[in-house]
Design an enzyme around this catalytic site. Structure first.
Site, PDB file in Angstrom:
ATOM      1  N   ASP A   1      11.840  60.539 -19.899  1.00  0.00           N
ATOM      2  CA  ASP A   1      11.731  60.334 -18.455  1.00  0.00           C
ATOM      3  C   ASP A   1      10.284  60.213 -17.984  1.00  0.00           C
ATOM      4  OD1 ASP A   1      11.148  62.975 -19.043  1.00  0.00           O
ATOM      5  OD2 ASP A   1      12.729  63.830 -17.811  1.00  0.00           O
TER       6      ASP A   1
ATOM      7  N   ASP B   1      18.724  74.640 -14.112  1.00  0.00           N
ATOM      8  CA  ASP B   1      20.139  74.410 -13.793  1.00  0.00           C
ATOM      9  C   ASP B   1      20.866  73.717 -14.951  1.00  0.00           C
ATOM     10  OD1 ASP B   1      19.098  71.889 -13.679  1.00  0.00           O
ATOM     11  OD2 ASP B   1      19.312  71.650 -11.513  1.00  0.00           O
TER      12      ASP B   1
ATOM     13  N   HIS C   1      19.855  70.967 -16.572  1.00  0.00           N
ATOM     14  CA  HIS C   1      19.772  69.498 -16.670  1.00  0.00           C
ATOM     15  C   HIS C   1      18.972  69.054 -17.887  1.00  0.00           C
ATOM     16  CE1 HIS C   1      15.998  69.739 -13.987  1.00  0.00           C
ATOM     17  NE2 HIS C   1      15.579  69.182 -15.111  1.00  0.00           N
TER      18      HIS C   1
ATOM     19  N   GLU D   1      19.989  65.274 -12.999  1.00  0.00           N
ATOM     20  CA  GLU D   1      20.246  66.408 -12.116  1.00  0.00           C
ATOM     21  C   GLU D   1      21.757  66.659 -12.005  1.00  0.00           C
ATOM     22  OE1 GLU D   1      17.739  68.081 -11.397  1.00  0.00           O
ATOM     23  OE2 GLU D   1      16.251  67.125 -10.131  1.00  0.00           O
TER      24      GLU D   1
HETATM   25  C1  GLP Z   1      11.934  68.706 -16.331  1.00  0.00           C
HETATM   26  C2  GLP Z   1      11.977  67.689 -17.459  1.00  0.00           C
HETATM   27  C3  GLP Z   1      12.902  68.154 -18.569  1.00  0.00           C
HETATM   28  C4  GLP Z   1      12.518  69.557 -19.010  1.00  0.00           C
HETATM   29  C5  GLP Z   1      12.592  70.499 -17.820  1.00  0.00           C
HETATM   30  C6  GLP Z   1      12.231  71.926 -18.175  1.00  0.00           C
HETATM   31  O1  GLP Z   1      13.074  68.653 -15.578  1.00  0.00           O
HETATM   32  N1  GLP Z   1      12.421  66.415 -16.972  1.00  0.00           N
HETATM   33  O2  GLP Z   1      12.850  67.242 -19.661  1.00  0.00           O
HETATM   34  O3  GLP Z   1      13.361  69.978 -20.048  1.00  0.00           O
HETATM   35  O4  GLP Z   1      11.714  70.038 -16.819  1.00  0.00           O
HETATM   36  O5  GLP Z   1      10.841  72.081 -18.306  1.00  0.00           O
HETATM   37  P1  GLP Z   1      10.164  73.320 -19.040  1.00  0.00           P
HETATM   38  O6  GLP Z   1      10.296  73.058 -20.518  1.00  0.00           O
HETATM   39  O7  GLP Z   1       8.740  73.315 -18.596  1.00  0.00           O
HETATM   40  O8  GLP Z   1      10.910  74.528 -18.625  1.00  0.00           O
END
Ligand code: GLP
Length: 261
Positions: free
Chosen positions: A67, A136, A138, A143
């Site tokens: 993404d 959540d 995702h 989302e």
């Molecule tokens: C964002 C990214 C995800 C990632 C998530 C959690 O939503 N698009 O790919 O897994 O954040 O981030 P973190 O690893 O910093 O908790």
């Protein structure tokens, strides 16, 4: 789904890096799906170390990132482009022509997303997709409410995600409200997936992802439908798992079986 519970973040990162490294050694031109943000950082550090110590050659791999924030240029320090070069690509012998991160400045977004999907197909699909999960549950920026067969597209971020991200930006208005993300359906097409989950604040999401009903309210739960998924958790993230003892027992039994055969 195979569940591996490691004592802490360091052990989780090393385990993930070992699995990725063994796949690269087996198939030097592997196609990897990559994730950003905090969770995979430890694994990237370990892979960089392996590259520097000549244990691992990245020159033939192809990568597709999950993404990117829409509206951020690749040079913006909060863009996922910047993140990937800063935290991985600049430190390994990767061929930049085989690096793919969705564009945050694409004008004709629909056509662009179709093209990204096409590029994945031309590379003969993703062999191994690395995933983190949001609070959540995702995956990517799929989302809650995202279609479980969705493909790469522009998604409106939830208020919670925007608020979560605000700490990374100087100005609140700068925080992106949209992102281009591979869809849940795109992710499910990967041949294998590894989900990484660490920390207490992900314990609820991890439980829903692994043991909850498959539903669009927690898009990582769709991975229950995939036949080749390894989820690696640290102790804290695993604390809500109802069948934790069984997962640990089953890992032990699998390694016993390996010794016997
Ligand atoms: C964002 C990214 C995800 C990632 C998530 C959690 O939503 N698009 O790919 O897994 O954040 O981030 P973190 O690893 O910093 O908790």
């Amino acid at each position: 789904m195979r569940i591996i519970i490691e004592p802490d973040y360091e052990a989780l990162s090393k385990k993930a890096a070992q699995i990725v490294a063994s796949k690269i050694k087996k198939k030097p031109n592997i196609v990897l799906g990559l994730a950003t943000r905090g969770t995979p950082l430890g694994m990237y550090k370990e892979l960089i170390r392996m590259g520097k110590e000549n244990e691992l050659d990245f020159s033939k791999i192809t990568t597709f990132n999950l993404d990117e924030y829409w509206g951020l240029s690749p040079s913006h320090p909060q863009s996922y482009h910047y993140f990937m070069w800063d935290n991985l690509f600049s430190h390994i012998n990767i061929n930049s022509e085989r690096v793919n991160v969705p564009s945050g400045t694409a004008k004709n977004v629909k056509a662009y997303c179709k093209w990204y999907e096409q590029k994945i197909k031309e590379a003969k699909g993703i062999d191994l997709q690395i995933l983190g999960i949001g609070r959540d549950g995702h995956i990517g920026f799929n989302e809650p409410g995202s279609s479980l067969s969705s493909k790469t597209r522009l998604k409106t971020l939830t208020v919670e995600t925007v608020e979560d991200n605000a700490r990374f930006f100087k100005n609140k208005d700068e925080v992106p409200k949209y992102a281009i993300t591979m869809g849940v359906g795109t992710i499910l097409e990967a041949k294998e997936c590894i989900i990484l989950v660490n920390g207490e604040n992900k314990a609820e999401a991890a439980q829903k992802c692994i043991e909850g009903p498959v539903c669009s309210g927690c898009t990582s739960s769709a991975l229950q439908l995939h036949s080749k998924v390894i989820t690696i958790l640290d102790e804290k993230a695993s604390q809500n798992l109802k069948r934790k003892k069984y997962y640990q027992y089953s890992e032990k039994m699998a390694s016993n079986l390996k010794k016997l055969s």
